[in-house]
Design a protein around this motif. Sequence first.
Motif: not given
Length: 452
Positions: A210-216, A351-362
Amino acid sequence: MEEVQRVVDLINGYVWGWPLLILLAGTGIYLTFRLSFLQFSTLPYALKLAFSRKYQDQKSPGDISHYQALTTALAATIGTGNIAGVATAVFLGGPGAVFWMWFVALFGMATKYAEAILAVKYRVQGANGEMSGGPMYYIEKGLGWKWLAVLFAIFGSIAAFGIGNTVQSNSVADAAHSTFGVPLWATGLVLTVLTALVILGGIKSIGRVTAFFVPIMALFYITGGLIIIVMNIDLVPAALALIFTDAFTGEAVAGGAIGAVIRYGVARGIFSNEAGLGSAPIAAAAAKTDYPGRQALVSMTQVFIDTIIVCSVTGIVLVMGGLYTGDVSGATLTSLTFESFLGSAGAYIVAIGLIFFAYSTILGWSYYGEKCFAYLFGDKSVPFYRVVYVAAVFFGAILSLDLVWGIADIMNGLMAAPNLIGLLGLSGVVVAETKRFLQQMREEQKQEKMTG
């Protein structure tokens, strides 16, 4: 099944009715006054604590850094609520709902601060060496009400499978299918593998990712929204004026229902940043920190980033686009609005934002759920919980989840009640810990000036 859905919707309406919304917002307002508006006076310092390498504590007890604890919590909260939730609020409540999202977020920062300070103060170290904390621990150890702590843990471990898992994988699969034509099962399979690779390694693995993924992911979506705002800057003043005027008139809602504007703004704002639900302090408890107040300030910035920054981008663009008066809502409304400004690129951004946002929530919610489960059944139950959680990701992607959405909403609301009781009952502890930390903070700042 339709009858069951009606019952769930009815219960959901009661759980997320005015009493809970008033309690959630009221707790934030009460804590703000008790803490002397701390969220405003300390925000610059809090942001430095969160993002400056200089302030990352590597020596104190804990499992992950301030920054990793923040990004784990942000991973869980920056999700479909920032795209679909904001659109639903504007669709049902009108442009003024955005104002009430801001309002509840500013006071919600005090709630999030209080949750985190208690989570760190009352955390415990398990046999495996990992820290465990959150509402179940501060309710039991601070208030002495084990039964209420157990209730929170039950609701939290179940809620993780709903709002934190299946409804998110369903959103990812739906977005990938409608935008890129990817079969639902294929998305489910990929998501399941990616989730397993991260969460089976525990909080340290989640924290690193998440430290790498969330800011991007956040910057990607925010940049898309800001491009729209800058390219159409002439529309911004009118959009902001409409947000502020409609917040107190409700003219955009049928019949001028000001109550609808406030309700949907407050409900979706809380749903997005989770202030008061008791989820984020579970991540805060894992942070390496010497004072509970230090991590509490870092956790407080989560609400600012989630609602004041990310949700604002969505809300302002939606009001600028004016499509909220039509027949579509949720993520589809956000997608159509972005597309109206940027063409097909706009739809891809959403769509891409939704995909990444939802995955991070998981990822974020997997940790919340397992800590609640471990509180109930012990640390040895965690591997079992992780396996079941990973499997649920796949089934969420391929099944229809209207019923699950409703149950997830109910569980979230039920989580909030024990947590808010804990916060109000322990508000004196929050104030005492805050005074202790602020004294330390002033001494450190004085020392920095002398040496700098």
